[in-house]
Design an enzyme around this catalytic site. Structure first.
Site, short mmCIF file in Angstrom:
data_model
loop_
_atom_site.label_atom_id
_atom_site.label_comp_id
_atom_site.label_asym_id
_atom_site.label_seq_id
_atom_site.Cartn_x
_atom_site.Cartn_y
_atom_site.Cartn_z
N MET A 47 0.96 -1.22 -0.05
CA MET A 47 -0.18 0.01 0.07
C MET A 47 0.70 1.35 -0.14
SD MET A 47 -2.35 1.55 3.07
CE MET A 47 -2.81 3.24 3.36
N ARG A 69 0.18 13.99 -13.04
CA ARG A 69 -0.26 13.00 -12.47
C ARG A 69 -1.25 13.72 -11.11
NH1 ARG A 69 4.81 11.25 -12.06
NH2 ARG A 69 6.18 11.91 -10.24
N ASP A 70 -2.02 12.68 -10.55
CA ASP A 70 -2.56 12.89 -9.15
C ASP A 70 -3.60 13.80 -9.22
OD1 ASP A 70 -0.66 11.11 -8.48
OD2 ASP A 70 0.57 12.79 -7.43
N GLU A 87 3.80 16.48 -5.95
CA GLU A 87 2.73 15.16 -6.38
C GLU A 87 1.71 15.73 -5.34
OE1 GLU A 87 5.29 11.15 -7.24
OE2 GLU A 87 5.29 11.70 -5.18
N ASP A 105 0.07 5.50 -1.48
CA ASP A 105 -0.78 7.02 -1.30
C ASP A 105 -2.28 6.47 -1.17
OD1 ASP A 105 1.52 7.81 -2.32
OD2 ASP A 105 0.87 8.73 -4.02
#
Length: 527
Positions: free
Chosen positions: A52, A185-186, A237, A54
């Site tokens: 696991m 991203r994100d 990020e 983010d």
């Protein structure tokens, strides 16, 4: 996650080797017992098995908090990313759900967000049954291997019509194509009520780009923020943009969270934030100094729940650091979430500061409680022998009398140490001479697994007033420290050979009064 392919391969090799060498230890430590393996947190969310990182897609809908997370379901190492899934009604007890979103021919499923499209602007549901819409980054590993770097990442959506139990990918993916940036991203999406549109924040290299949409499907570029602002020691990020009311006023400001890897105050990955205004197109901040949400080593990629009740702003992060995430002691699972935290905003002179504290729902885990009043500390006072329950997990509250901090006889350092009979320990303290908080975990592991883990890190802070209130949430292998009216937060992991079962309060070169103190048992969320 978001690292180079070469690094991922090396990390995979290191962690696989670690898994092989640890297999015997896992058997001896009870790895077969559900959620009772050695080092398994007891009050923090962890996956049932395997990797696991983010937290993703957090959304509250019809009485349920949804937590998605970056997950590799086959091994306890980073691999092809999926969205794992869990649901809670109280933020502390979690029900593990089937994997929500799987990788496909367009790529791995990287980090993102989710919203409740109440008005069915997307047309993916109906007025009577509006959809939950998840936004994620496709990461094309084939393009990365072939060096087609501006084709690696794009933004896509999936939707659910059954309260998040099953998800369908949108046939028109991607909805935001790559504009020619390797790291893109994100996506974090919010509804901006003033301009009546959806706003998407995307981490783009070392800036945040903003896009707008009337329907979650068609997106228009608006602006960017970040050049020459904040820290740029690594890639940006996992952004998050949201409004917060300033405590004790009618003023509302906008907060932009930006995670960075590397470049954190303690080394490696960490979370910075900016406070300013958002007008539906641009985020504007006059902030000149970098502000950190957490000064510890192990809180990264934190973002907040969408649609939380009572307008609460609740954050959860990944309790780890990319400097050693693939090297730490390995067991059947890898990675944990921080305890959920409620965020606030305060103003001191001309500076806006973010505050964080454990959500009030932690009280659902409370068991027995021991209290102390007016204890004069000179040298070391052991308090664990007065505690009739296990020394972790616990919620510790300390109030130090610092009214005489400038007088002779006041200690040069004071604080708390967690230790075991093996001589392993972690210390949280305050240096009254040079004015800083510190955490020393140089002796907090039973086996050295990374040269970047054992360290002492500090947080410069001038403690004023009559009292210093500290709070420490202690789990099997972590502590989360909250001080200075929740403006100073430190999250750190540790991996001792045996549990820390000795608790000491100390004062060096002087005496300090511990006016009030309490240690409250925390019941396991897994039992």
């Amino acid at each position: 996650m978001k690292t180079t392919y070469v690094y991922l391969l090396s990390m995979l090799f290191l962690t696989t080797a670690c898994l092989q060498t640890k297999s015997k230890d896992n058997e001896e430590s009870g790895a077969g017992n559900k959620f009772q393996e050695k080092f398994r947190p007891q009050v923090h969310f962890t996956p049932q098995k395997h990797w696991m990182n983010d937290p993703n897609g957090m959304v509250y809908y019809k009485g349920e908090y949804h937590l998605f997370y970056q997950h590799y379901p086959e091994k306890s190492v980073w691999g092809p990313m999926h969205w794992g899934h869990a649901i809670s009604t109280d933020l502390v007890h979690w029900e593990h759900m089937p994997i929500a979103i799987y990788p496909d021919s367009l790529g791995y499923i990287f980090s993102g967000s989710a919203v409740a499209d109440h008005n069915n602007t997307s047309g993916l549901g109906t007025k009577e049954n509006p959809p939950l819409v998840a936004f994620f980054t496709y990461h094309d590993m084939k393009a990365e291997k072939e060096g087609r770097f501006t084709e690696i990442e794009s933004q896509a959506i999936a939707y659910s019509l059954d309260k998040g139990r099953t998800w369908s990918k949108y046939k028109g993916n991607p909805v935001v194509k790559n504009p020619g940036i390797r790291d893109f991203r994100d996506p974090k999406v919010i509804w901006h009520n003033d301009s009546k549109q959806w706003i998407m924040s995307i981490a783009s290299g070392q800036v945040i780009k903003f896009y707008s949409s009337p329907n979650c499907l068609d997106w228009t570029y608006l602006s960017e923020f970040g050049e020459g602002r904040g820290e740029h020691g690594g890639v940006w990020e996992c952004p998050d943009l949201f409004p917060l009311q300033v405590k004790g006023s009618n003023e509302t400001k906008w907060v932009l969270i930006v995670n960075i890897n590397p470049g954190g105050p303690a080394g490696g990955s960490a979370t910075q934030y900016f406070v300013g205004d958002f007008n539906g197109k641009e985020f504007i901040s006059a902030q000149s100094k970098t502000q950190w949400m957490d000064y510890g080593k192990d809180n990264y990629a934190g973002v907040t729940w969408s649609n939380a009740p009572e307008s609460r702003r609740i954050l959860i992060g990944w309790m780890n650091n990319w400097e050693y995430a693939g090297e730490k002691p390995c067991i059947e699972w890898s990675g944990a979430a921080t305890f959920p935290r409620e965020l606030g905003l305060v103003k001191e002179l001309d500076t806006y500061l973010l505050t964080s504290e454990p959500v009030k729902e932690i009280e659902k885990l409370y068991g027995e409680k021991v209290e102390f009043i007016n204890q004069d500390i000179k040298g070391i006072m052991t308090i664990s022998d007065r505690i009739p329950f296990a020394k972790s997990p616990v919620d510790i509250r300390l109030r130090f009398d610092i009214a005489d901090k400038t007088k002779m006889g006041f200690p040069s350092k004071y604080g708390i140490t967690l230790k075991n009979s093996r001589g392993e320990y972690i210390t949280v303290g305050y240096d009254n001479v040079d004015s800083f908080f510190y955490v020393d975990r140089t002796n907090a592991v039973g086996e050295v697994f990374s040269e970047k883990f054992a360290l002492t890190h500090i947080v410069p802070f001038i403690a004023n007033g009559n009292y210093a209130d500290w709070r420490i949430v202690v789990d099997k292998t972590s502590l989360e420290f909250f001080a200075a009216d929740n403006k100073v937060v430190i999250t750190d992991l540790y991996y001792p050979t045996e549990d820390f079962d000795i608790i000491e309060i100390f004062a060096e070169n002087g005496q300090i009064r511990l006016g009030e103190a309490s240690i409250t048992e925390l019941k396991s969320i897994w039992k």
